[in-house]
Motif scaffolding. Sequence first.
Motif, PDB file in Angstrom:
ATOM      1  N   TRP A 138       0.138  -1.102   0.081  1.00 30.78           N
ATOM      2  CA  TRP A 138       0.135   0.290   0.130  1.00 30.78           C
ATOM      3  C   TRP A 138       0.943   1.571   0.712  1.00 30.78           C
ATOM      4  N   VAL A 139       0.373   2.160  -1.109  1.00 30.16           N
ATOM      5  CA  VAL A 139       1.464   3.239  -0.803  1.00 30.16           C
ATOM      6  C   VAL A 139       0.040   4.519  -0.742  1.00 30.16           C
ATOM      7  N   THR A 140       0.775   5.438  -0.942  1.00 33.94           N
ATOM      8  CA  THR A 140      -0.715   6.568  -1.087  1.00 33.94           C
ATOM      9  C   THR A 140      -0.902   7.855  -1.647  1.00 33.94           C
ATOM     10  N   ASP A 141       0.171   8.366  -2.706  1.00 33.76           N
ATOM     11  CA  ASP A 141       0.517   8.502  -2.947  1.00 33.76           C
ATOM     12  C   ASP A 141       0.731   8.432  -5.231  1.00 33.76           C
ATOM     13  N   GLY A 142       0.629   9.030  -5.871  1.00 24.53           N
ATOM     14  CA  GLY A 142       1.450   9.103  -7.278  1.00 24.53           C
ATOM     15  C   GLY A 142       2.229   9.024  -7.414  1.00 24.53           C
TER      16      GLY A 142
END
Length: 153
Positions: free
Chosen positions: A37-41
């Motif tokens: 899971w990553v939180t930004d582009g």
Amino acid sequence: MSNMQAVDILLVEDNPTDAELTLTALAEQRVANRVIWVTDGESALDYLFCRGAYRERDPTPPRLVLLDLKLPKIDGIEVLQALRADPMLSRLPVTMLTSSAEESDLARSYDLGVNSYVVKPVDFDQFSTEVSRLGFYWLLINHSPPYPQGRPE
């Protein structure tokens, strides 16, 4: 030798609640063993292109990207454009998983080659069901495309 194992799903989601719901739904249905899971582009592109904090990861692409549309730093449309422009990642299955039901967002996503577009249901149980179905289809039913070997220099 890389120290980060290849993943089944790259989840790109800035809302912690939506991310936790997605991760829980996938875990409950056992459709994905490995999710990052990553939180930004920007972090998504770093992961996908093995840059920055992810430069040592296994370069094998994930089997699926679940991509939110409205993201900080670099939005989902820009992430999708970068993927489709890269010969190594252009075939990577991408599902837009977003709260936007705007026709312009839907059309733009498909114009850029998204594989599916799912509007996040507001109801928890319905959201969980939809995510489970996505994971089941893309990881267990769908045949993933072949990828070229290695990254071009």
